[in-house]
Scaffold this motif. Structure first.
Motif, PDB file in Angstrom:
ATOM      1  N   THR A 119      20.645  16.136  11.369  1.00 36.22           N
ATOM      2  CA  THR A 119      20.707  14.797  11.965  1.00 36.22           C
ATOM      3  C   THR A 119      19.462  13.975  11.631  1.00 36.22           C
ATOM      4  OG1 THR A 119      19.733  15.631  14.030  1.00 36.22           O
ATOM      5  CG2 THR A 119      22.143  15.584  13.882  1.00 36.22           C
ATOM      6  N   THR A 120      18.568  14.554  10.809  1.00 36.26           N
ATOM      7  CA  THR A 120      17.353  13.827  10.456  1.00 36.26           C
ATOM      8  C   THR A 120      17.644  12.571   9.642  1.00 36.26           C
ATOM      9  OG1 THR A 120      17.142  15.360   8.589  1.00 36.26           O
ATOM     10  CG2 THR A 120      15.792  15.805  10.515  1.00 36.26           C
ATOM     11  N   LEU A 121      18.724  12.608   8.870  1.00 37.37           N
ATOM     12  CA  LEU A 121      19.069  11.439   8.062  1.00 37.37           C
ATOM     13  C   LEU A 121      19.309  10.233   8.963  1.00 37.37           C
ATOM     14  CD1 LEU A 121      19.684  10.251   5.302  1.00 37.37           C
ATOM     15  CD2 LEU A 121      22.058  11.000   5.565  1.00 37.37           C
ATOM     16  N   THR A 122      20.024  10.432  10.059  1.00 41.12           N
ATOM     17  CA  THR A 122      20.278   9.344  10.997  1.00 41.12           C
ATOM     18  C   THR A 122      18.995   8.889  11.673  1.00 41.12           C
ATOM     19  OG1 THR A 122      22.506  10.195  11.436  1.00 41.12           O
ATOM     20  CG2 THR A 122      21.586   8.661  13.034  1.00 41.12           C
ATOM     21  N   THR A 123      18.193   9.854  12.118  1.00 47.22           N
ATOM     22  CA  THR A 123      16.951   9.525  12.824  1.00 47.22           C
ATOM     23  C   THR A 123      16.009   8.728  11.933  1.00 47.22           C
ATOM     24  OG1 THR A 123      17.104  11.490  14.213  1.00 47.22           O
ATOM     25  CG2 THR A 123      14.937  10.483  13.980  1.00 47.22           C
ATOM     26  N   PHE A 124      15.812   9.186  10.703  1.00 50.41           N
ATOM     27  CA  PHE A 124      14.860   8.519   9.808  1.00 50.41           C
ATOM     28  C   PHE A 124      15.442   7.241   9.211  1.00 50.41           C
ATOM     29  CE2 PHE A 124      12.857  12.904   9.048  1.00 50.41           C
ATOM     30  CZ  PHE A 124      12.008  12.727  10.124  1.00 50.41           C
ATOM     31  N   ALA A 125      16.756   7.089   9.243  1.00 51.05           N
ATOM     32  CA  ALA A 125      17.347   5.816   8.832  1.00 51.05           C
ATOM     33  C   ALA A 125      17.087   4.744   9.889  1.00 51.05           C
ATOM     34  CB  ALA A 125      18.838   5.978   8.595  1.00 51.05           C
ATOM     35  N   LEU A 126      17.154   5.154  11.160  1.00 48.13           N
ATOM     36  CA  LEU A 126      16.892   4.203  12.242  1.00 48.13           C
ATOM     37  C   LEU A 126      15.398   3.900  12.378  1.00 48.13           C
ATOM     38  CD1 LEU A 126      19.322   5.672  14.938  1.00 48.13           C
ATOM     39  CD2 LEU A 126      19.610   3.558  13.633  1.00 48.13           C
ATOM     40  N   GLU A 127      14.562   4.904  12.110  1.00 43.67           N
ATOM     41  CA  GLU A 127      13.106   4.720  12.146  1.00 43.67           C
ATOM     42  C   GLU A 127      12.504   5.373  10.909  1.00 43.67           C
ATOM     43  OE1 GLU A 127      10.102   3.640  12.018  1.00 43.67           O
ATOM     44  OE2 GLU A 127      10.336   3.072  14.132  1.00 43.67           O
ATOM     45  N   PRO A 128      12.335   4.590   9.824  1.00 46.51           N
ATOM     46  CA  PRO A 128      11.853   5.172   8.562  1.00 46.51           C
ATOM     47  C   PRO A 128      10.419   5.684   8.629  1.00 46.51           C
ATOM     48  CG  PRO A 128      12.879   3.013   8.228  1.00 46.51           C
ATOM     49  CD  PRO A 128      12.673   3.170   9.689  1.00 46.51           C
ATOM     50  N   ARG A 129       9.632   5.202   9.581  1.00 47.65           N
ATOM     51  CA  ARG A 129       8.240   5.660   9.687  1.00 47.65           C
ATOM     52  C   ARG A 129       8.236   7.016  10.390  1.00 47.65           C
ATOM     53  NH1 ARG A 129       6.035   0.260  12.385  1.00 47.65           N
ATOM     54  NH2 ARG A 129       8.012   0.607  13.440  1.00 47.65           N
ATOM     55  N   ARG A 130       8.251   8.050   9.591  1.00 41.76           N
ATOM     56  CA  ARG A 130       8.454   9.393  10.117  1.00 41.76           C
ATOM     57  C   ARG A 130       7.306   9.871  10.993  1.00 41.76           C
ATOM     58  NH1 ARG A 130      11.072  12.690   4.949  1.00 41.76           N
ATOM     59  NH2 ARG A 130      12.618  11.096   4.370  1.00 41.76           N
ATOM     60  N   ALA A 131       6.107   9.400  10.720  1.00 42.17           N
ATOM     61  CA  ALA A 131       4.966   9.815  11.537  1.00 42.17           C
ATOM     62  C   ALA A 131       5.147   9.389  12.992  1.00 42.17           C
ATOM     63  CB  ALA A 131       3.673   9.234  10.967  1.00 42.17           C
ATOM     64  N   ARG A 132       5.735   8.211  13.205  1.00 46.07           N
ATOM     65  CA  ARG A 132       5.994   7.752  14.577  1.00 46.07           C
ATOM     66  C   ARG A 132       7.031   8.640  15.246  1.00 46.07           C
ATOM     67  NH1 ARG A 132       8.094   2.888  15.734  1.00 46.07           N
ATOM     68  NH2 ARG A 132       6.656   2.329  17.395  1.00 46.07           N
ATOM     69  N   VAL A 133       8.025   9.062  14.491  1.00 46.51           N
ATOM     70  CA  VAL A 133       9.048   9.947  15.046  1.00 46.51           C
ATOM     71  C   VAL A 133       8.430  11.286  15.440  1.00 46.51           C
ATOM     72  CG1 VAL A 133      11.200  11.167  14.567  1.00 46.51           C
ATOM     73  CG2 VAL A 133      10.883   8.829  13.716  1.00 46.51           C
ATOM     74  N   LEU A 134       7.573  11.812  14.565  1.00 49.40           N
ATOM     75  CA  LEU A 134       6.916  13.085  14.874  1.00 49.40           C
ATOM     76  C   LEU A 134       6.052  12.970  16.123  1.00 49.40           C
ATOM     77  CD1 LEU A 134       5.832  14.496  11.401  1.00 49.40           C
ATOM     78  CD2 LEU A 134       7.545  15.419  12.954  1.00 49.40           C
ATOM     79  N   ALA A 135       5.322  11.862  16.241  1.00 46.65           N
ATOM     80  CA  ALA A 135       4.493  11.668  17.433  1.00 46.65           C
ATOM     81  C   ALA A 135       5.355  11.625  18.690  1.00 46.65           C
ATOM     82  CB  ALA A 135       3.683  10.384  17.292  1.00 46.65           C
ATOM     83  N   ALA A 136       6.503  10.951  18.602  1.00 45.44           N
ATOM     84  CA  ALA A 136       7.406  10.871  19.753  1.00 45.44           C
ATOM     85  C   ALA A 136       8.028  12.223  20.077  1.00 45.44           C
ATOM     86  CB  ALA A 136       8.505   9.835  19.480  1.00 45.44           C
ATOM     87  N   LYS A 137       8.195  13.077  19.066  1.00 46.78           N
ATOM     88  CA  LYS A 137       8.737  14.418  19.300  1.00 46.78           C
ATOM     89  C   LYS A 137       7.695  15.349  19.936  1.00 46.78           C
ATOM     90  CE  LYS A 137      12.286  14.644  15.676  1.00 46.78           C
ATOM     91  NZ  LYS A 137      13.403  14.939  16.589  1.00 46.78           N
ATOM     92  N   CYS A 138       6.439  15.180  19.542  1.00 49.28           N
ATOM     93  CA  CYS A 138       5.403  16.115  19.992  1.00 49.28           C
ATOM     94  C   CYS A 138       4.920  15.840  21.405  1.00 49.28           C
ATOM     95  CB  CYS A 138       4.214  16.067  19.034  1.00 49.28           C
ATOM     96  SG  CYS A 138       4.559  16.781  17.407  1.00 49.28           S
TER      97      CYS A 138
END
Length: 250
Positions: free
Chosen positions: A87-106
């Motif tokens: 499901t990472t394709l959907t997540t990174f399509a909605l938010e391409p800045r992956r570092a922000r996604v990682l911060a939100a996950k951690c």
């Protein structure tokens, strides 16, 4: 109904954090691990109280048995689940800045470690009082605030280690096995002569975190803890972030 996000505007970080927090508990694995964590913590506190008596600090620390095993697993699942479920394709399509996604996950697992520590402290209060009344002995409540902060910090560290291994490997089973087997591995290494003992003394995060919980950490203890944190948290996290940001998503 979810409100559509305006096109061209970045997704606010609080919204990302809210979504990733919901993902932490919405999955079947997350719910099972969280449920087991609560039951194990309650059972450990009550059981230890019946055996050792109404000593509040001792009962609080008993919850760390489950925390040290299950909290890192939740951290690992948080950063690896989307890769295994594709499901990472959907997540990174909605938010391409992956570092922000990682911060939100951690952040949610780290906050959960603090919340779980506070939960154990609160649960231990009535358990200590009731056991003291049932056994007709005086309850022991004395504890240094610094010891509680150090214990909470050690719980945060084990979660950070799980997150680091999860980001580094992007494979939940491998990260969980490594995370849970480190105590046994370092115990074996420490018995391999002076070199093995020295290596374990500087790189075993669990043992070095114990000196933090004891409340009498020396400068040498702090150096050992910092070295093990660099080895098991800082370096794997840095490599994991680079790997996640550059990895092709399919």
């Amino acid at each position: 109904m979810n409100r559509a996000h305006p096109k061209g505007r970045p997704i606010p970080f609080p919204r990302l954090l809210s979504v990733e927090t919901r993902k932490l508990f919405d999955t079947r694995a997350g719910m099972v691990v969280t449920g087991i964590l609560i039951l194990v913590s309650l059972g450990a506190i009550v059981g230890r109280g019946l055996v050792t008596g109404p000593h509040w600090h001792t009962l609080v620390g008993t919850a760390g048995i489950g925390f040290g095993t299950l909290l890192p697993v939740l951290g690992i699942l948080t950063v690896t689940n989307e890769w295994s479920h594709r499901t990472t394709l959907t997540t990174f399509a909605l938010e391409p800045r992956r570092a922000r996604v990682l911060a939100a996950k951690c952040l949610p697992p780290l906050i959960l470690a603090v919340a779980a520590s506070a939960f154990a402290m609160l649960v231990a209060v009535p358990v200590t009082a009731v056991i003291g009344r049932v056994q007709d002995v005086s309850a022991t409540w004395e504890v240094a605030p610094g010891a509680l902060l150090a214990w909470t910090a050690s719980n945060v560290l084990v979660v950070a280690m799980g997150l680091a291994l999860g980001m580094l490997l992007l494979n939940a089973p491998a990260a969980i096995v490594i995370c849970l087997s480190t105590t046994v591995v370092w115990s074996v290494v420490s018995r391999l002569g002076a070199a093995g003992e020295a290596l374990a003394g500087w790189l075993d995060l669990n043992t070095n975190a114990a000196s933090l919980m004891s409340g009498d950490m020396t400068g040498d203890d702090a150096a050992r803890l910092a070295t093990s944190m660099l080895c098991w948290i800082a370096v794997p996290t840095a490599i994991g972030v680079v790997r996640t940001v550059r990895r092709e998503v399919s």
